[in-house]
Design a protein around this motif. Structure first.
Motif, PDB file in Angstrom:
ATOM      1  N   LEU A  40      -6.670 -10.177  28.808  1.00  0.00           N
ATOM      2  CA  LEU A  40      -5.644  -9.957  27.628  1.00  0.00           C
ATOM      3  C   LEU A  40      -4.845  -9.977  28.344  1.00  0.00           C
ATOM      4  N   GLY A  55     -10.659 -12.638  23.912  1.00  0.00           N
ATOM      5  CA  GLY A  55     -10.759 -13.205  24.926  1.00  0.00           C
ATOM      6  C   GLY A  55     -11.547 -14.165  25.046  1.00  0.00           C
ATOM      7  N   PHE A  69      -9.032 -16.640  23.550  1.00  0.00           N
ATOM      8  CA  PHE A  69      -7.729 -16.518  22.818  1.00  0.00           C
ATOM      9  C   PHE A  69      -7.466 -17.019  20.899  1.00  0.00           C
TER      10      PHE A  69
END
Ligand code: WT7
Length: 648
Positions: A40, A55, A69
């Motif tokens: 991240l 993540g 993401f």
């Protein structure tokens, strides 16, 4: 032995190290302790329309799923262009050197924005929508970069096809990908040969026939030569595109939306398209290029790879532009019109980072030191290689003669499936070992597995695997997720298997030993031997064939093919004819080095072809053929050796 050389970073005192070694070690530890936190943080390298809070989600077991993401929103063209418009609008983003033009094209970020927007509008006007596939088949000209970024801007998925593919190969990929539009060129010069891009594309679309979904073809006119255009389908690229608006509001994409697919070879006959997702790929491209090819103001990176390969995607286009650098492309050949052509271009464009294939290094080495010494090359400060193994000797030659011992050489190991650098040194920070692709970048957990698929610790040799997902990992094989799971995750449970073998030394450096499957690497071009055999099987005059890789002094590997011909056919095959058959079906890059018409092949008693033997016979390594007693007919070996010897 040059295998044991270690060059400390102090050798490159002038090279601005990205960080002190302790900081790199701290990064490694953080990535291991908190992978999501680490990635991240790396995600901040690119522009997000909505920043991700998550993540990785997914699993390497069962029906493998990979997602990164997932709550993020992004557009890759914004990361590569708009992000830099505030502070770098007038900086050159792309230098395009065409051998048929007196002057290189220098495209600033502002100009790139304009061009990408015009093409985005044109594509939308032609009915290309978010998620549609667009095939791009272009020589190394600026339109290739513009085309990729325009697809990204409208949310279409680009499929870049190599100009060296045959019409057959292009047709197959156009059908498989379901492309709705094509961007190609009229023709291109490769040295003194014309490559008729448009004629090949026409033939491909004709072969694909009703199975092709292509409605429009944009044709970049690269010369004044007449080019047949099909009204209603074909458009002159610049005539059509240049009158569209120079602004286009980017389509905001989910991080997991596919950005591109890229065909690559595996151990079965059918080429497969690996699919890459927008958000993870962009973070990964920016991260890996930022760590290894960290550029300073004024740097020019020339990665000589064709945009049709992953290196072209990540190093030429997405990674470098995401980081705001200057990238160079060229349609030149390394030794045409004379040896040293690429080195002239290094001087002409003040290239600071030269990234090429070991094949090109070996070719330069064969041309001799004088060719290099006749050039200035003072602009260079970093040298790179990737794509195939480089011997310590070739590495040292590149380092000493081209780089004058001033420039670190970065040998990076990666794949179409990894989308960015996995193994590679951070120059100026880590010691270099000629012939080794160094160590994994922080965030990558490499594993060497033994023959039983069990991870082994410490110095070891075995299959190279990756234990945990990374943002740039391929998500699937287009239309064949089962093949994806089986190919990459079936070998070592819970691990991604790369297909390569490697040795890890006592310092944790990796030495790639080569592919463990039936994939060969000709001058950095990946080719499945099964593709060759499938292509030959389509000819009724051929009973059976076996393709193997043999060592080649410049190309690394070359293709050798053994063919059993059917008896009593009207038109007999010749070795030349078979060679043409292969290049016609697959493309010029697959032209075999040697073809042998043979009455039979070495087989086990159950009829299985013994490739290990064929490889040795074709390479002329006949001293050490091992035990032949398990063969159905050991006498065949003597006969094949004679055939090969009579060719050499
Ligand atoms: C295969 C992947 C650099 C990416 C372009 C090629 C071989 C790649 C190295 C290296 C030894 C290498 C591997 C790999 N390979 N880099 N530095 N040293 N071998 O991408 O076409 O998907 O090919 O190329 O065998 O699996 P690709």
């Amino acid at each position: 032995m040059s295998e044991n050389i270690t060059i400390p970073p102090t050798q490159y005192a002038d090279y601005p190290a990205l960080m002190p070694p302790a900081e790199l070690a701290a990064m490694q530890r953080y990535a291991r302790r908190d992978p999501d936190g680490f990635w991240l943080q790396q995600a901040k390298r690119v522009h997000w329309h909505r920043k991700p809070k998550h993540g990785f989600t997914g699993s390497f077991t069962g029906d493998v799923s990979i997602s990164w993401f997932e709550d993020g929103l992004i557009n890759a063209s914004v990361c590569c262009i708009d992000k830099h418009l505030t502070d770098k609008a007038d900086q050159v983003a792309l230098i395009s050197h065409r051998e048929d033009r007196a002057e290189a094209e220098k495209i600033t970020y502002a100009m790139l924005h304009e061009r990408v927007c015009r093409l985005s509008n044109a594509l939308v006007h032609l009915g290309v929508e978010e998620g549609h596939r667009v095939a791009i088949c272009l020589p190394m000209i600026s339109e290739a970069v513009v085309a990729m970024l325009a697809c990204a801007r409208i949310g279409a998925v680009h499929v870049v096809l190599f100009g060296g593919f045959s019409a057959e190969g292009i047709a197959e990929r156009i059908i498989d990908s379901g492309a709705v539009a094509v961007i190609t060129a009229s023709e291109s010069m490769r040295g003194n040969k014309i490559v008729p891009f448009k004629a090949i594309m026409d033939e491909a679309l004709c072969k694909a026939g009703a199975e092709s979904g292509v409605r429009s073809v944009l044709v970049v006119r690269t010369s004044d030569a007449p080019v047949p255009m099909l009204p209603g389908r074909d458009y002159d690229f610049h005539d059509f595109v240049d009158s569209f608006e120079a602004d286009f509001v980017p389509v905001v994409m989910r991080a997991e939306a596919p950005l591109f697919m890229l065909y690559t070879s595996g151990s079965t006959g059918k080429p497969k398209a690996v699919v890459h997702a927008t958000g993870g790929y962009m973070v990964w491209a920016a991260y890996t290029m930022g760590m290894v090819y960290h550029h300073q103001p004024g740097d020019v990176l020339w990665c000589t790879a064709d945009v049709a390969w992953i290196t072209g995607h990540t190093s030429v286009v997405y990674g470098l532009l995401a980081n705001g650098g200057t990238t160079m492309i060229s349609d030149s050949l390394p030794s045409y019109p004379a040896p040293g052509r690429w080195l002239d271009l290094v001087d002409e464009h003040k290239v600071t980072m030269l990234f090429t294939a070991p094949t090109a290094v070996r070719a330069m080495m064969a041309d001799g030191d004088d060719v290099v010494n006749a050039r200035n090359l003072e602009s260079l400060r970093l040298l790179g290689v990737a794509g195939e193994p480089i011997s310590p000797d070739a590495w040292l030659w590149y380092h000493d003669v081209v780089g004058k011992k001033r420039c670190p050489v970065v040998d990076t190991w990666w794949q179409t499936e990894t989308a960015g650098i996995v193994l590679g040194p951070v120059p100026g920070v880590q010691p270099l070992k000629p012939g080794s692709a160094s160590t994994p970048l922080p965030g990558l957990e490499m594993v060497i597995a033994d023959t039983q698929g069990r991870p082994v610790q410490g110095p070891a040799e075995g299959s190279l695997c990756i234990a945990r997902s990374w943002p740039g990992q391929a998500r699937t094989i287009w239309k064949d997720h089962a093949r994806f799971c089986q190919t990459y995750f079936g070998m070592v449970p819970g691990h991604y298997f790369t297909g390569d073998g490697a040795r890890r030394d006592a310092d944790g450096y990796y030495w790639i030993t080569g592919r463990m499957d039936d994939v060969i690497n000709i001058a950095g071009h990946r080719l499945g031997t099964a593709e060759v055999e499938d292509a030959l099987a389509a000819d009724h005059r051929i009973v059976e064939s076996a393709a193997v890789g043999i060592p080649h002094p410049v190309k690394g590997q070359a293709l050798a093919v053994f063919v059993i011909q059917r008896q009593n056919v009207a038109t007999e095959l010749t070795e030349k004819g078979i060679s043409r058959l292969i290049s016609g079906m697959l493309g010029r890059y697959a032209t075999p080095e040697a073809v042998y018409l043979v009455p039979d092949l070495p087989r086990t008693r159950s009829g299985k072809i013994v490739r290990r033997l064929l490889r040795k016979i074709a390479s002329g390594e006949v001293d050490n053929l091992g035990d032949l007693s398990s063969l159905n007919d050991p006498s065949i070996v003597r006969m094949l050796c004679d055939r090969v010897w009579s060719h050499m």
